[in-house]
Design a protein around this motif. Structure first.
Motif, mmCIF file in Angstrom:
data_model
loop_
_atom_site.group_PDB
_atom_site.id
_atom_site.type_symbol
_atom_site.label_atom_id
_atom_site.label_comp_id
_atom_site.label_asym_id
_atom_site.label_seq_id
_atom_site.Cartn_x
_atom_site.Cartn_y
_atom_site.Cartn_z
ATOM 1 N N ASP A 1 12.180 -119.260 37.472
ATOM 2 C CA ASP A 1 13.329 -118.358 37.398
ATOM 3 C C ASP A 1 12.833 -116.922 37.504
ATOM 4 O OD1 ASP A 1 15.899 -117.363 37.075
ATOM 5 O OD2 ASP A 1 15.826 -117.452 34.875
ATOM 6 N N LYS A 2 12.164 -116.626 38.595
ATOM 7 C CA LYS A 2 11.571 -115.308 38.761
ATOM 8 C C LYS A 2 12.600 -114.188 38.757
ATOM 9 C CE LYS A 2 8.411 -112.694 41.727
ATOM 10 N NZ LYS A 2 7.680 -112.662 43.018
ATOM 11 N N ASP A 3 13.821 -114.470 39.272
ATOM 12 C CA ASP A 3 14.838 -113.412 39.324
ATOM 13 C C ASP A 3 15.548 -113.220 37.989
ATOM 14 O OD1 ASP A 3 16.520 -115.581 39.124
ATOM 15 O OD2 ASP A 3 17.399 -115.356 41.127
ATOM 16 N N GLY A 4 15.227 -114.054 36.983
ATOM 17 C CA GLY A 4 15.797 -113.882 35.650
ATOM 18 C C GLY A 4 17.284 -114.124 35.557
ATOM 19 N N SER A 5 17.829 -114.927 36.452
ATOM 20 C CA SER A 5 19.272 -115.164 36.462
ATOM 21 C C SER A 5 19.733 -116.112 35.364
ATOM 22 C CB SER A 5 19.689 -115.740 37.818
ATOM 23 O OG SER A 5 19.145 -117.043 37.997
ATOM 24 N N GLY A 6 18.794 -116.841 34.771
ATOM 25 C CA GLY A 6 19.161 -117.831 33.763
ATOM 26 C C GLY A 6 19.363 -119.209 34.349
ATOM 27 N N SER A 7 19.308 -119.333 35.662
ATOM 28 C CA SER A 7 19.418 -120.624 36.335
ATOM 29 C C SER A 7 18.132 -120.895 37.107
ATOM 30 C CB SER A 7 20.605 -120.638 37.294
ATOM 31 O OG SER A 7 21.818 -120.541 36.580
ATOM 32 N N LEU A 8 17.537 -122.035 36.863
ATOM 33 C CA LEU A 8 16.281 -122.379 37.529
ATOM 34 C C LEU A 8 16.544 -122.779 38.976
ATOM 35 C CD1 LEU A 8 14.602 -124.543 34.721
ATOM 36 C CD2 LEU A 8 14.439 -122.068 35.083
ATOM 37 N N LEU A 9 15.680 -122.293 39.860
ATOM 38 C CA LEU A 9 15.703 -122.666 41.282
ATOM 39 C C LEU A 9 17.062 -122.398 41.940
ATOM 40 C CD1 LEU A 9 13.749 -126.078 41.156
ATOM 41 C CD2 LEU A 9 12.849 -123.777 41.528
ATOM 42 N N ASP A 10 17.705 -121.287 41.584
ATOM 43 C CA ASP A 10 19.006 -120.994 42.190
ATOM 44 C C ASP A 10 18.905 -119.988 43.329
ATOM 45 O OD1 ASP A 10 18.493 -118.705 40.710
ATOM 46 O OD2 ASP A 10 20.590 -118.423 40.132
ATOM 47 N N SER A 11 17.674 -119.580 43.670
ATOM 48 C CA SER A 11 17.503 -118.684 44.811
ATOM 49 C C SER A 11 16.156 -118.961 45.455
ATOM 50 C CB SER A 11 17.584 -117.207 44.377
ATOM 51 O OG SER A 11 16.465 -116.855 43.586
ATOM 52 N N ALA A 12 16.029 -118.516 46.700
ATOM 53 C CA ALA A 12 14.802 -118.781 47.462
ATOM 54 C C ALA A 12 13.584 -118.107 46.834
ATOM 55 C CB ALA A 12 14.977 -118.307 48.900
ATOM 56 N N GLY A 13 13.791 -117.012 46.100
ATOM 57 C CA GLY A 13 12.656 -116.302 45.518
ATOM 58 C C GLY A 13 12.404 -116.617 44.062
ATOM 59 N N ASP A 14 12.967 -117.726 43.576
ATOM 60 C CA ASP A 14 12.821 -118.056 42.158
ATOM 61 C C ASP A 14 11.451 -118.618 41.793
ATOM 62 O OD1 ASP A 14 14.783 -117.270 40.476
ATOM 63 O OD2 ASP A 14 15.892 -119.157 40.462
ATOM 64 N N VAL A 15 10.695 -119.097 42.767
ATOM 65 C CA VAL A 15 9.437 -119.790 42.492
ATOM 66 C C VAL A 15 8.245 -118.870 42.697
ATOM 67 C CG1 VAL A 15 7.948 -121.720 43.141
ATOM 68 C CG2 VAL A 15 10.437 -122.006 43.156
ATOM 69 N N GLU A 16 7.357 -118.839 41.712
ATOM 70 C CA GLU A 16 6.097 -118.096 41.821
ATOM 71 C C GLU A 16 4.992 -118.946 41.199
ATOM 72 O OE1 GLU A 16 4.860 -113.548 41.263
ATOM 73 O OE2 GLU A 16 5.346 -114.538 39.363
ATOM 74 N N ILE A 17 3.980 -119.294 41.989
ATOM 75 C CA ILE A 17 2.886 -120.142 41.526
ATOM 76 C C ILE A 17 1.679 -119.279 41.219
ATOM 77 C CG2 ILE A 17 1.359 -122.063 42.110
ATOM 78 C CD1 ILE A 17 3.489 -123.172 43.884
ATOM 79 N N SER A 18 1.162 -119.387 40.002
ATOM 80 C CA SER A 18 -0.019 -118.625 39.596
ATOM 81 C C SER A 18 -1.282 -119.246 40.187
ATOM 82 C CB SER A 18 -0.134 -118.595 38.071
ATOM 83 O OG SER A 18 1.019 -118.029 37.486
#
Length: 380
Positions: free
Chosen positions: A222-239
């Motif tokens: 939830d990179k965009d902090g919307s409160g919904s997981l995987l709800d946008s193309a930019g939500d995923v960030e892999i360390s």
């Protein structure tokens, strides 16, 4: 739910339906506590859990790609340093038949656990919502911690989960951490152990070759902090993956072998550490090589010398360098020089003379010139 998720409904529903059929009848689905789900700060959209399949598969593939890349980038971790290059190949080929095998193994295992755990959660939520009293709020979200602590845990502990042993999952907020601990063992026939300038020990029969990899990687959902997981193309960030340990090891239990054309047999010692050969990596120690082999020299037959003492050839590493201790050889005084020349035809002359010079001291006149008697050259 974002457009990119909804656009994949048609394809992903087929995958989810297949997963549903394979899991629904194999697990005990317990009713959930709606309050626990609604308290979550962020989570998966409970009404669309069957639509995350493609995103989970993509994330799993990225995890496999990055972990295998991190493993292969460890400087100095080269199995050929054990002298087994002709039998081992690359580290990743220990986990399959191609250099991409480790990546594929990790991706398939991570995807399998998450996809089937989400399907279990979807079934449980549907059952719970269907049984709610009139006017009660239905479960609308599945938190990441609930997915991991309940459904992933139950799946890994099930009979089907046995195929995914070596994986661990933990959650902190919207961040998922995957731990990977994989191992493989295979048998090698007629192994050759390279001893550098001393030549090679050719082992008859089989030896056990093992490989192990430990790593971990974290994924923000939830990179965009919307409160919904995987709800946008930019939500995923892999360390960046953290490689905890790598190891390639070989055990040669009681094998017979050849050294300088002499018959030797591997000696099993109670105080001898296992494995016999290993190359390992840890972040603290870097790459380390360890060799601990002992071979007993068998009867020398009609050769012009015999082995004194315990007759043990010892191979070990000292400060990372190979150390070979050859047993003491003594000449049999009953042999004349002419008999010696006939008897040593089966021995590689330069190796024999090197061993004799190193272990006898002053050789009788003419014996040190044996190195010239090879490939049809006349005695000088």
């Amino acid at each position: 739910m974002s457009k990119n998720v909804k656009s994949n409904n048609k394809n992903t529903k087929k995958s989810a339906t297949k997963a549903k059929k394979s899991t629904r009848n194999n697990y005990k689905i317990e009713s959930l506590e709606p309050r626990l789900m609604m308290d979550a700060d962020s989570g998966f959209d409970a009404e669309h859990l069957d639509e995350y399949a493609e995103q989970i598969e993509s994330i799993s593939g990225n995890i496999g790609e990055q972990v295998s890349s991190a493993v292969n980038s460890i400087e100095g971790f080269d199995a050929s340093k054990l002298g087994l290059a002709e039998s081992v190949g690359s580290f990743t080929t220990m986990f399959g038949e191609s250099v991409d095998s480790l990546k594929t193994t990790i991706a398939n295992k991570v995807n399998g656990v998450l996809a089937q755990s989400l399907d279990m959660a979807r079934t449980a939520i549907e059952q719970t919502n269907a049984s709610l009293a009139e006017g009660a709020d239905p479960i609308s979200k599945l938190s990441l911690s609930e997915l991991v602590d309940t459904y992933v845990k139950d799946f890994l502990e099930s009979e089907q989960g046995e195929a995914y042993r070596g994986l661990t999952f933990s959650a902190e907020g919207s961040k998922l951490t995957v731990g990977i601990d994989l191992s493989e063992t295979k048998s090698l026939e007629n192994l050759g152990v390279d001893l550098g300038s001393w030549g090679k020990v050719s082992v008859d029969g089989s030896a056990n070759l093992s490989a192990a990899a430990q790593a971990s990687v974290s994924v923000e959902l939830d990179k965009d902090g919307s409160g919904s997981l995987l709800d946008s193309a930019g939500d995923v960030e892999i360390s960046a993956p953290q490689v905890g340990k790598l190891e390639v090891s070989v055990d040669i239990p009681g094998a017979s072998a050849k050294f300088m054309n002499l018959s030797v047999s591997e000696v099993e010692s109670a105080d001898e550490p296992s494995p016999d050969l290993s190359l390992s990596y840890t972040p603290d120690e870097g790459v380390t090589k360890n060799v601990d082999l002992e071979f007993k020299v068998e009867e020398t037959g009609n050769l012009p010398f015999f082995v004194a003492g315990d007759g043990v050839l010892k191979v070990s590493t000292i400060d990372g360098e190979l150390d070979v201790q050859v047993p003491e050889f003594k000449l049999n005084k009953d042999f004349s020089l002419g008999t010696v020349l006939k008897a040593v035809e089966s021995v590689k002359i330069e190796d024999l003379v090197s061993a004799l010079n190193n272990n006898i001291g002053d050789l009788p006149s003419g014996v040190s010139e044996l190195s010239f008697v090879q490939e049809g050259h006349p005695f000088p």
